[in-house]
Design a protein around this motif. Structure first.
Motif, PDB file in Angstrom:
ATOM      1  N   SER A 130       7.749  11.308  -7.237  1.00 26.08           N
ATOM      2  CA  SER A 130       7.348  12.636  -6.513  1.00 26.08           C
ATOM      3  C   SER A 130       7.941  12.887  -5.762  1.00 26.08           C
ATOM      4  CB  SER A 130       6.977  14.185  -7.429  1.00 26.08           C
ATOM      5  OG  SER A 130       5.391  13.463  -7.051  1.00 26.08           O
ATOM      6  N   ASP A 131       7.187  12.326  -4.913  1.00 24.75           N
ATOM      7  CA  ASP A 131       6.563  12.160  -3.954  1.00 24.75           C
ATOM      8  C   ASP A 131       8.328  12.124  -2.470  1.00 24.75           C
ATOM      9  OD1 ASP A 131       3.975  12.718  -3.259  1.00 24.75           O
ATOM     10  OD2 ASP A 131       3.667  10.686  -3.379  1.00 24.75           O
ATOM     11  N   ILE A 132       9.123  10.800  -2.837  1.00 24.30           N
ATOM     12  CA  ILE A 132       9.965  10.017  -2.334  1.00 24.30           C
ATOM     13  C   ILE A 132      10.796  11.252  -2.705  1.00 24.30           C
ATOM     14  CG2 ILE A 132      12.228   8.985  -2.929  1.00 24.30           C
ATOM     15  CD1 ILE A 132       9.327   7.514  -2.061  1.00 24.30           C
ATOM     16  N   ALA A 133      11.192  12.031  -3.827  1.00 20.14           N
ATOM     17  CA  ALA A 133      12.153  13.246  -3.968  1.00 20.14           C
ATOM     18  C   ALA A 133      11.835  14.539  -2.795  1.00 20.14           C
ATOM     19  CB  ALA A 133      11.907  13.890  -5.170  1.00 20.14           C
ATOM     20  N   LEU A 134      10.537  14.334  -2.721  1.00 17.82           N
ATOM     21  CA  LEU A 134      10.181  15.759  -1.755  1.00 17.82           C
ATOM     22  C   LEU A 134      10.710  15.253  -0.314  1.00 17.82           C
ATOM     23  CD1 LEU A 134       8.560  18.380  -1.591  1.00 17.82           C
ATOM     24  CD2 LEU A 134       6.462  17.281  -1.136  1.00 17.82           C
ATOM     25  N   LEU A 135      10.129  14.452  -0.026  1.00 14.46           N
ATOM     26  CA  LEU A 135      10.959  13.568   1.120  1.00 14.46           C
ATOM     27  C   LEU A 135      12.224  13.816   1.598  1.00 14.46           C
ATOM     28  CD1 LEU A 135       8.704  10.496   1.416  1.00 14.46           C
ATOM     29  CD2 LEU A 135       8.191  12.795   3.094  1.00 14.46           C
ATOM     30  N   LEU A 136      12.746  13.734   0.284  1.00 14.92           N
ATOM     31  CA  LEU A 136      14.211  13.579   0.397  1.00 14.92           C
ATOM     32  C   LEU A 136      14.624  14.849   0.491  1.00 14.92           C
ATOM     33  CD1 LEU A 136      15.741  10.692  -1.748  1.00 14.92           C
ATOM     34  CD2 LEU A 136      15.854  11.293   0.836  1.00 14.92           C
ATOM     35  N   ASP A 137      14.330  15.947  -0.060  1.00 16.96           N
ATOM     36  CA  ASP A 137      14.458  17.616  -0.012  1.00 16.96           C
ATOM     37  C   ASP A 137      14.131  17.593   1.665  1.00 16.96           C
ATOM     38  OD1 ASP A 137      15.278  17.994  -3.116  1.00 16.96           O
ATOM     39  OD2 ASP A 137      13.041  18.723  -3.297  1.00 16.96           O
ATOM     40  N   THR A 190       0.822  -1.453  -0.169  1.00 15.33           N
ATOM     41  CA  THR A 190      -0.008   0.065   0.159  1.00 15.33           C
ATOM     42  C   THR A 190       0.437   1.339   0.046  1.00 15.33           C
ATOM     43  OG1 THR A 190      -1.510  -1.056   1.612  1.00 15.33           O
ATOM     44  CG2 THR A 190      -1.542   0.964   1.511  1.00 15.33           C
ATOM     45  N   THR A 191       1.994   1.080   1.047  1.00 16.48           N
ATOM     46  CA  THR A 191       2.545   2.592   0.887  1.00 16.48           C
ATOM     47  C   THR A 191       3.538   2.682  -0.149  1.00 16.48           C
ATOM     48  OG1 THR A 191       2.435   1.998   3.335  1.00 16.48           O
ATOM     49  CG2 THR A 191       4.458   3.686   2.007  1.00 16.48           C
ATOM     50  N   SER A 192       4.481   1.851  -0.938  1.00 17.18           N
ATOM     51  CA  SER A 192       5.100   1.393  -2.329  1.00 17.18           C
ATOM     52  C   SER A 192       3.746   2.469  -3.386  1.00 17.18           C
ATOM     53  CB  SER A 192       5.178  -0.019  -3.133  1.00 17.18           C
ATOM     54  OG  SER A 192       5.838   0.007  -2.201  1.00 17.18           O
ATOM     55  N   VAL A 193       2.601   2.092  -3.071  1.00 19.98           N
ATOM     56  CA  VAL A 193       1.288   2.317  -4.585  1.00 19.98           C
ATOM     57  C   VAL A 193       1.198   3.738  -3.987  1.00 19.98           C
ATOM     58  CG1 VAL A 193      -0.817   2.758  -4.988  1.00 19.98           C
ATOM     59  CG2 VAL A 193       0.265   0.925  -5.131  1.00 19.98           C
ATOM     60  N   LEU A 194       1.446   4.242  -2.884  1.00 17.16           N
ATOM     61  CA  LEU A 194       1.163   6.010  -2.616  1.00 17.16           C
ATOM     62  C   LEU A 194       1.980   6.711  -2.598  1.00 17.16           C
ATOM     63  CD1 LEU A 194      -1.213   4.730   1.288  1.00 17.16           C
ATOM     64  CD2 LEU A 194      -2.053   5.396  -1.093  1.00 17.16           C
ATOM     65  N   LEU A 195       3.201   6.291  -2.594  1.00 13.86           N
ATOM     66  CA  LEU A 195       4.218   6.744  -2.447  1.00 13.86           C
ATOM     67  C   LEU A 195       5.385   7.497  -3.928  1.00 13.86           C
ATOM     68  CD1 LEU A 195       6.708   6.336   0.641  1.00 13.86           C
ATOM     69  CD2 LEU A 195       4.844   8.802  -0.569  1.00 13.86           C
ATOM     70  N   ASP A 196       5.155   7.856  -5.073  1.00 18.14           N
ATOM     71  CA  ASP A 196       5.594   8.310  -6.140  1.00 18.14           C
ATOM     72  C   ASP A 196       6.844   8.872  -6.223  1.00 18.14           C
ATOM     73  OD1 ASP A 196       4.765  11.176  -6.411  1.00 18.14           O
ATOM     74  OD2 ASP A 196       3.630  10.264  -7.985  1.00 18.14           O
ATOM     75  N   VAL A 225      14.537   9.704   6.409  1.00 19.42           N
ATOM     76  CA  VAL A 225      15.797   8.618   5.459  1.00 19.42           C
ATOM     77  C   VAL A 225      14.662   7.232   4.802  1.00 19.42           C
ATOM     78  CG1 VAL A 225      17.186   7.802   5.237  1.00 19.42           C
ATOM     79  CG2 VAL A 225      16.941   9.860   4.102  1.00 19.42           C
ATOM     80  N   ASP A 226      14.169   6.644   6.625  1.00 15.90           N
ATOM     81  CA  ASP A 226      14.616   5.652   7.332  1.00 15.90           C
ATOM     82  C   ASP A 226      13.301   4.632   6.947  1.00 15.90           C
ATOM     83  OD1 ASP A 226      16.755   4.813   9.146  1.00 15.90           O
ATOM     84  OD2 ASP A 226      15.488   5.869  10.467  1.00 15.90           O
ATOM     85  N   GLY A 227      12.139   6.551   6.920  1.00 18.64           N
ATOM     86  CA  GLY A 227      10.668   5.461   5.980  1.00 18.64           C
ATOM     87  C   GLY A 227      11.262   5.567   4.566  1.00 18.64           C
ATOM     88  N   VAL A 228      11.620   6.389   3.738  1.00 19.07           N
ATOM     89  CA  VAL A 228      12.621   6.622   2.045  1.00 19.07           C
ATOM     90  C   VAL A 228      12.394   4.919   2.075  1.00 19.07           C
ATOM     91  CG1 VAL A 228      13.322   6.982   0.349  1.00 19.07           C
ATOM     92  CG2 VAL A 228      12.237   8.426   1.653  1.00 19.07           C
ATOM     93  N   LEU A 229      13.594   4.582   2.979  1.00 17.11           N
ATOM     94  CA  LEU A 229      14.873   3.603   2.939  1.00 17.11           C
ATOM     95  C   LEU A 229      12.684   1.802   2.974  1.00 17.11           C
ATOM     96  CD1 LEU A 229      17.692   4.166   4.364  1.00 17.11           C
ATOM     97  CD2 LEU A 229      17.308   4.217   1.663  1.00 17.11           C
ATOM     98  N   ALA A 230      12.838   2.313   4.446  1.00 21.71           N
ATOM     99  CA  ALA A 230      11.748   0.998   3.877  1.00 21.71           C
ATOM    100  C   ALA A 230      10.389   0.638   2.691  1.00 21.71           C
ATOM    101  CB  ALA A 230      10.347   1.705   4.829  1.00 21.71           C
ATOM    102  N   VAL A 231      11.080   1.952   1.898  1.00 21.21           N
ATOM    103  CA  VAL A 231       9.917   2.041   0.579  1.00 21.21           C
ATOM    104  C   VAL A 231      10.884   1.135  -0.780  1.00 21.21           C
ATOM    105  CG1 VAL A 231       8.194   3.428  -1.624  1.00 21.21           C
ATOM    106  CG2 VAL A 231       8.042   3.024   1.675  1.00 21.21           C
ATOM    107  N   ARG A 232      11.603   2.482  -0.263  1.00 18.94           N
ATOM    108  CA  ARG A 232      12.478   1.754  -1.610  1.00 18.94           C
ATOM    109  C   ARG A 232      14.295   1.112  -0.845  1.00 18.94           C
ATOM    110  NH1 ARG A 232      11.748   5.825  -6.442  1.00 18.94           N
ATOM    111  NH2 ARG A 232       9.008   5.384  -6.588  1.00 18.94           N
ATOM    112  N   PRO A 233      14.023  -0.088  -0.257  1.00 17.53           N
ATOM    113  CA  PRO A 233      15.760  -0.212   0.684  1.00 17.53           C
ATOM    114  C   PRO A 233      16.987  -0.423  -0.778  1.00 17.53           C
ATOM    115  CG  PRO A 233      13.694  -1.558   0.344  1.00 17.53           C
ATOM    116  CD  PRO A 233      13.312  -1.070  -0.694  1.00 17.53           C
ATOM    117  N   GLY A 234      17.947  -0.028  -0.327  1.00 19.29           N
ATOM    118  CA  GLY A 234      18.541   0.899  -1.220  1.00 19.29           C
ATOM    119  C   GLY A 234      19.162   2.200  -1.753  1.00 19.29           C
TER     120      GLY A 234
END
Length: 127
Positions: A14-21, A6-12, A39-48
């Protein structure tokens, strides 16, 4: 569908880029712990995910934990030796504590066509 899917589907992208910004901004504002949470949240959705790992290293760099930043960057650079963002961060992790020869070596690996190469040259000129 489990929560991870569900989380993967909800974060595209541009969302990931905004979170890292936002995480990078948190580092600039003296909030590295908050940046690491993001960052931990981003890595949970996109490991590595390389940009997230670089931001994680930056969150350690801003609090002078240079060894931890290098611990994060070293395996990343073994896999992607031409990543200019990782190389500039590696160079800073050496330069800031006064390890200028190691910084020069890190900066030497930045590809010539990258804007990070100019930044590295400026940093070395201003030692």
């Amino acid at each position: 569908m489990n929560m991870s899917q569900t989380t993967s589907v909800l974060l595209d992208d541009s969302d990931i880029a905004l979170l890292l910004d936002i995480a990078n901004l948190a580092c600039h504002k003296g909030m590295p712990a908050e940046a690491r949470t993001i960052v931990d949240g981003v890595l949970a959705v996109r490991p590595g995910f390389v940009p997230a790992r670089i931001t994680l290293a930056f969150s350690h760099l801003v609090v002078d934990d240079f060894d931890k930043a290098l611990d994060i960057l070293t395996p990343l650079l073994e896999q992607w030796p031409d990543d200019a963002d990782a190389r500039i961060m590696e160079g800073l992790a050496y330069l800031l504590p006064g390890r200028s020869s190691e910084a020069e070596e890190a900066f030497a690996h930045i590809p010539e066509h990258c804007p990070q190469k100019h930044l590295a040259a400026d940093l070395l000129r201003n030692l």
